[in-house]
Design a protein around this motif. Structure first.
Motif, short mmCIF file in Angstrom:
data_model
loop_
_atom_site.label_atom_id
_atom_site.label_comp_id
_atom_site.label_asym_id
_atom_site.label_seq_id
_atom_site.Cartn_x
_atom_site.Cartn_y
_atom_site.Cartn_z
N ASP A 313 2.05 -2.48 -7.88
CA ASP A 313 1.48 -3.14 -6.69
C ASP A 313 2.28 -2.78 -5.45
O ASP A 313 2.31 -3.54 -4.48
N ARG A 314 2.90 -1.64 -5.47
CA ARG A 314 3.74 -1.24 -4.33
C ARG A 314 2.92 -1.07 -3.06
O ARG A 314 3.48 -1.10 -1.96
N SER A 315 1.64 -0.87 -3.17
CA SER A 315 0.81 -0.72 -1.96
C SER A 315 0.26 -2.06 -1.50
O SER A 315 -0.45 -2.12 -0.50
N GLY A 316 0.56 -3.13 -2.25
CA GLY A 316 0.02 -4.44 -1.88
C GLY A 316 -0.90 -5.01 -2.94
O GLY A 316 -0.93 -6.20 -3.18
N THR A 317 -1.69 -4.12 -3.57
CA THR A 317 -2.54 -4.55 -4.68
C THR A 317 -2.26 -3.66 -5.87
O THR A 317 -1.81 -2.51 -5.70
N PRO A 318 -2.50 -4.12 -7.08
CA PRO A 318 -2.26 -3.28 -8.25
C PRO A 318 -3.13 -2.02 -8.22
O PRO A 318 -4.35 -2.11 -8.08
N GLN A 319 -2.48 -0.88 -8.33
CA GLN A 319 -3.17 0.41 -8.34
C GLN A 319 -2.53 1.29 -9.40
O GLN A 319 -1.48 0.96 -9.95
N LEU A 320 -3.17 2.44 -9.66
CA LEU A 320 -2.67 3.35 -10.69
C LEU A 320 -1.88 4.50 -10.05
O LEU A 320 -2.28 5.04 -9.02
N TYR A 321 -0.79 4.85 -10.70
CA TYR A 321 0.08 5.93 -10.21
C TYR A 321 0.46 6.83 -11.37
O TYR A 321 0.47 6.41 -12.53
N ILE A 322 0.77 8.07 -11.03
CA ILE A 322 1.25 9.02 -12.04
C ILE A 322 2.60 9.57 -11.57
O ILE A 322 2.75 9.91 -10.38
N MET A 323 3.55 9.62 -12.50
CA MET A 323 4.86 10.20 -12.15
C MET A 323 5.34 11.08 -13.31
O MET A 323 4.82 10.98 -14.42
N PRO A 324 6.33 11.93 -13.05
CA PRO A 324 6.89 12.72 -14.16
C PRO A 324 7.49 11.81 -15.23
O PRO A 324 7.90 10.68 -14.94
N ALA A 325 7.54 12.31 -16.46
CA ALA A 325 7.95 11.47 -17.58
C ALA A 325 9.39 10.98 -17.43
O ALA A 325 9.77 9.97 -18.02
#
Lengths: 439, 367
Positions: A313-325
């Motif tokens: 929720d770093r943008s304010g609302t829960p969203q999906l993110y992808i990062m390296p393992a």
């Protein structure tokens, strides 16, 4: 004027006659067909002896149930059959099967000697009169007749559709009984179709979110038996469990295995902040993957183990993110309206399933790994927690009904959005985790 | 001064010429041009000029059409030549046919049991008839989505209804709700594209696919082409006889050898629709749905598939395995819908003896 017109006419003539004198075959393009379940027939498998009769019938029924359960096939009732299959070796009378519009035909035979069960089968494309693949035989024990039926159905399904198999697989879930405010939860495991339910824990403590290991012999889950959420790993075969120790004074939850099974990624709450951590199972050492004041949770590896999709929720609302393992900069992939959560990477690697909450309703949806082509497959009061079938074609999830008497039920849906159907379990069920195809 | 006189002279001349010819040109230029253009004999010209004396008859052009009849009389000349040629070819072939017949005779009961045959037969004759475009269009469309399963319509009814009400009913009741959802799920299996989530949002899109079929219908256009080919005959007597005759001889020389007149687009559509109604991609894997396959086969004179002639010519967009699945589905479509033979004009057999169909599932794909 006349000359001009005559020359024009001659031009037209040449044009038309050149088409007139076409050489080669007539060429057409068809880009619109129909989408309907394929009619198929499974005459009862032929028993080699009286002791095999019941098995032959039961196995035939399970094969039919598996295939029709996909929504891609429609069984033709045996009442409509014109010819009877009395011998596995007998020549197939294709005209009889064409006449009832059976497009695929499965013939088989069952042999029982003592505890040993043998199943032979063939798959036929009726209208071309050809066999799809070759005849195949499975051998096992009579106790495992359902698994052998699933294996036959897997072969039929794969040979006709080209899709990977998934019938011979198991699902771990939380079995729920009792009213909503006093719900008893037990960890359970079953065949993908709801048969053979086994309970792995008692209902003394709340258990959550079982997750299969890549090989299917271990389960991660979260238990509140100490009052705080803790992660446990359970050996499915021996039903023995072990707590995965994390830092003192923290809460750990939402664990998931890496594709190689050597490590897990999980959420850890420390001082009111939740971040993602990764634990090496051999050494027990944990490494922090994210470090933000936001809540990061619900991590899921890509099939190649190189990336992790998670909810934040770093943008304010829960969203999906992808990062390296191994951590690093995360890229947001969900941009639609509403809140996104519980992302799960498809075993094929091409899609990510998720839960979406928008305008008071919950959806199970899929999107590409770059966030494009989002499609919502379901809509209800509360749908959540998707898990993928081993072939990446079907999604199972939890659907909860409204009100104090509401209950949780497992549902499955094809990734096309078709064939939404409940999975029959003895009690209510939630938090499904679809295991790998069994060996 | 000189320039002034020049200007005034030009102005006068133009004014006088406008007064003289302006009105007359406006009144009859178009009919004049048309009459000149059409290829007409001297007798007809005489008739035309004679009638000019009676200015009240603007319907003269109508008389121009009758002369077109002799044109048509000319056309039969080439066709009878072509027809006898294919016939001798038929005599040798009937012999192999009996081999095929025994199988098909057994198959014959199929059409009775299957619901589809009637739908197939109807669109084809209608296409040939041309005058009734709207009728056939409406019928094949439902068939495209869900051929025999008229069960699909129920879900659309549910959509136009308030979306929320069914949803609430699903959620509220405990056990009964599940049963209701089962039913909706089964219905959804037919109309693939509509997911439960999408049902809520867009009830309308169902109508949009219908127009797709229409562009295929303009069967009438090809026929004029045929008439055009016949028109050159009248031009022969006209003027450039040599040049035209040479061109015709060259063109017709190619055409008369193996083939008859080409299939009209209506006839092609008939075959296309017939096969597509059996092309069921519902059981294809998502990978196979990305694979385009080209399937070739041969037909007997009675429109049946020649044994062993089916083969995959080409595939693109997928692995060998998915191409195999896609080919099997295409093969099934061709063999299922052949029934008593595809309905194609016998006099154009040379045109449809060998067929190549490209099966492109792009529009049927799950994205």
């Amino acid at each position: 004027m006349m000359k001009l017109l005559t020359s024009l006419l001659v031009g037209l003539t040449l044009l038309s006659t050149s088409a007139y004198a076409q050489s080669g075959p007539l060429r057409l393009e068809i880009d619109e067909g129909i989408i309907e379940p394929m009619p198929f027939a499974v005459p009862n498998f032929v028993p080699d002896g009286p002791s095999a009769a019941q098995y032959a019938q039961d196995i035939s029924r399970v094969v039919v149930s598996d295939l029709t359960g996909t929504g891609l096939f429609r069984e033709i009732s045996s009442d409509a059959f014109i010819s009877r299959v009395s011998s596995f070796e007998a020549e197939v009378q294709f005209p009889d099967w064409k006449a009832i519009n059976a497009q695929a035909l499965v013939t088989g035979a069952v042999n029982v000697s003592g505890k040993r069960l043998t199943v032979r089968f063939r798959v036929w494309d009726v209208f071309s009169g050809q066999e799809l693949g070759n005849g195949l035989q499975f051998a096992g024990t009579t106790d495992g007749w359902r698994r052998m039926a699933h294996k036959v159905a897997d072969q039929v399904y794969t040979r006709i559709t080209g899709e990977g198999a998934y019938f011979d697989s198991r699902v771990a879930f939380v079995s729920e009984s009792g009213p909503k405010d006093q719900r008893r939860k037990r960890l359970a495991i079953m065949d993908y179709d709801g048969a053979n339910v086994q309970y792995l824990t008692d209902s003394a403590a709340i258990v959550l979110a079982p997750r299969f290991s890549p090989t299917g012999d271990q389960l991660l889950y979260t238990s509140y038996e100490t009052g705080q959420p803790r992660i446990y790993v359970l050996d499915v075969g021996r039903v023995k469990r072990q707590e995965l120790k994390t830092q003192e004074g923290t809460m750990s939850f939402s664990p998931r295995f890496s594709p190689d099974g050597r490590s897990i990624v999980y959420s850890l709450t420390q001082g009111g902040n939740t971040d993602l951590w990764k634990m090496d199972l051999a050494s027990g050492q944990s490494v922090r993957l994210t470090n933000t004041p936001a809540i990061e949770t619900a991590p899921s590896y890509s099939p190649d183990g190189s990336r992790i999709v998670f909810e934040s929720d770093r943008s304010g609302t829960p969203q999906l993110y992808i990062m390296p393992a191994n951590g690093g900069e995360a890229t947001r992939i969900s941009f639609g309206q509403g809140r996104y959560g519980t992302p799960v990477w498809s075993p094929r690697g091409d899609l990510i399933a998720f839960t979406k909450q928008n305008k008071g309703r919950f959806h199970i949806g899929v999107m590409r790994t770059d966030g494009s082509e989002e499609r919502l497959l379901t809509a209800s009061f509360l749908d959540e927690g998707p898990t993928w079938s081993p072939n990446g074609r079907v999604i199972m999830f939890t659907r909860e009904t409204q009100g104090a008497s509401g209950r949780s039920t497992l549902y499955s849906v094809d990734i096309s959005g078709r064939n939404l159907r409940p999975v029959r379990t003895p009690d209510g069920g939630s938090d499904p985790s679809w295991g790998p195809l069994q060996n | 001064m000189e320039t002034g006189t020049k200007i005034s002279a030009i102005a006068h001349v133009s004014l006088i010429s406008w007064a003289l010819f302006g009105g007359t040109f406006r009144s009859e230029p178009l009919p004049m041009a048309v009459q000149d253009v059409s290829v007409i004999s001297a007798e007809q010209f005489a008739a035309m000029t004679a009638q000019r004396e009676a200015p009240e008859l603007p319907t003269d052009p109508a008389e121009l059409q009758p002369p077109a009849e002799p044109d048509e009389i000319d056309t039969p000349d080439p066709t009878p030549e072509e027809l006898p040629e294919p016939e001798p070819v038929t005599q040798p072939e009937p012999e192999p046919e009996p081999e095929v017949e025994p199988e098909t005779v057994e198959i014959s009961p199929e059409p009775e049991l299957i619901e589809q045959p009637p739908t197939l037969e109807e669109p084809e004759p209608e296409v040939a008839a041309l005058p009734v475009p709207p009728g056939p269009e409406a019928e094949p469309n439902p068939a495209d989505k869900i051929a025999p399963e008229q069960v699909a319509p129920p879900p659309p009814e549910a959509k136009p209804d308030d979306i929320e009400t069914p949803a609430v009913s699903l959620d509220e009741g405990a056990e009964t709700q599940q049963e209701q959802q089962d039913q909706t799920a089964l219905e959804e299996t037919a109309p693939e594209i509509v997911t439960e989530a999408e049902e809520v949002d867009n009830p309308a899109p169902r109508t949009s696919p219908r127009p797709r079929v229409r562009p295929n219908r303009p069967a009438p256009t090809p026929e004029p082409e045929i008439t055009e080919t016949t028109e050159p005959a009248p031009t022969e007597p006209a003027q450039n006889e040599q040049a035209i005759n040479d061109a015709l001889a060259e063109a017709l020389g190619n055409g008369t050898e193996p083939s008859g007149p080409p299939l009209t687009s209506g006839e092609k559509d008939g075959l296309r629709v017939a096969v597509s109604q059996c092309w069921n991609v519902g059981s294809l894997s998502t990978d196979a749905l990305k694979t385009v396959v080209v399937v070739a086969f041969s037909l007997t004179r009675d429109g049946k598939v020649v044994d062993g002639s089916l083969r995959m010519v080409n595939s693109s967009g997928g692995s060998d395995a998915s191409a195999k699945q896609a080919y099997q589905t295409a093969r099934r479509a061709i063999l299922r819908c052949v029934r008593d033979g595809y309905d194609l004009p016998a006099d154009k057999y040379a045109q449809w003896k060998d067929i190549e169909i490209t099966f492109n599932p792009e529009r049927m794909r799950i994205k």
